[in-house]
Design an enzyme around this catalytic site. Sequence first.
Site, PDB file in Angstrom:
ATOM      1  N   GLU A   1      -7.975   4.438  12.259  1.00  0.00           N
ATOM      2  CA  GLU A   1      -6.994   3.946  13.222  1.00  0.00           C
ATOM      3  C   GLU A   1      -6.754   4.883  14.403  1.00  0.00           C
ATOM      4  O   GLU A   1      -5.959   4.579  15.282  1.00  0.00           O
ATOM      5  CB  GLU A   1      -5.674   3.663  12.518  1.00  0.00           C
ATOM      6  CG  GLU A   1      -5.157   4.808  11.667  1.00  0.00           C
ATOM      7  CD  GLU A   1      -3.954   4.411  10.816  1.00  0.00           C
ATOM      8  OE1 GLU A   1      -2.863   4.266  11.407  1.00  0.00           O
ATOM      9  OE2 GLU A   1      -4.113   4.258   9.591  1.00  0.00           O
TER      10      GLU A   1
ATOM     11  N   ASP B   1       0.863  -1.187   0.000  1.00  0.00           N
ATOM     12  CA  ASP B   1       0.000   0.000   0.000  1.00  0.00           C
ATOM     13  C   ASP B   1       0.895   1.231   0.000  1.00  0.00           C
ATOM     14  O   ASP B   1       1.941   1.247   0.646  1.00  0.00           O
ATOM     15  CB  ASP B   1      -0.965   0.001   1.186  1.00  0.00           C
ATOM     16  CG  ASP B   1      -0.275  -0.105   2.533  1.00  0.00           C
ATOM     17  OD1 ASP B   1      -0.053   0.936   3.178  1.00  0.00           O
ATOM     18  OD2 ASP B   1       0.048  -1.233   2.944  1.00  0.00           O
TER      19      ASP B   1
END
Length: 300
Positions: free
Chosen positions: A194, A102
């Site tokens: 997150e 990613d």
Amino acid sequence: MSPTEKKVTEIPNPFVPVKKKAPAKRKTATQKKKEQKNVIYWRIAIAGLLLILLSPFYYGYVLRSFSATWRWVLDIGQDTRYRTYKNFNVRIPAGFTVHGIDVSSYQGKINWQKVKAMNDDDVHVTFAFIKATEGVLSVDPYFQRNWREAPKAGIICGAYHYFLPQKSGVWQARFFLQTVKIEKGDLPMVVDVEQLYRTAPAKMREQLTSFINHIENKTGVKPIIYTNISFYQDYLQGYFDDYTLWIAHYYQPVLNISNKTNWQFWQHSDKARINGINQKVDFNIFRGDSTAFRKLLISQ
């Protein structure tokens, strides 16, 4: 003793010297203070040791570590090796065949042809999650280039949005959809959550629900939820069980999470070296084989 017996008193011999006892040494004030300090230090050390041994956090850590190691050893269906791949400069959990990365603007300009060509003992990059947006205003400056060039090199792509729980979930979803045009063969869209950013957990979940509902209604595909293992266990577990999960958990031979959890992607390292990329990269695995991976892609 009979009345006739007389008690004889022993007379000391004046010619034999009498040994005198040495007077007891008195401790100085400094010595007394030092001994008192030693006693205090020992008491603190013992108290600290007792706190650690009796702490549920200590036992929780030990049990989690033991559980992870035991699962690793006993997992018959998975190769138990956890070997280093020198070309990628990371250790990769064994038993997985579909690997990916990613990226965001942090990685700069990427040569996707070199990324695709890299291979180390049959490990190669099959997919890439690419950062597109953040909040309601920020577009990753390299997104459009990555979104265009990575598929040209033969890499399957998915776009992700960095979620800010203090912002409207619906507005973030609209912004994401305005920026990303998904097509057949792409991976589902991803929401990266997150951190709370001083938002109450319940409020975060409310905004996240609004976000994923809007994405699903507009695209017909459930988005993937990305998070790290501690955030998931603290704030998401039990609330989004119907959604595919992408979990970050670094430098471990196994993902220390229940097998009943619907995780499909595991970000196992953030230090990979990839040809064509000048910065360190997150490395990921897909839980299933290539057939299962293809089934996850957008079909229309």
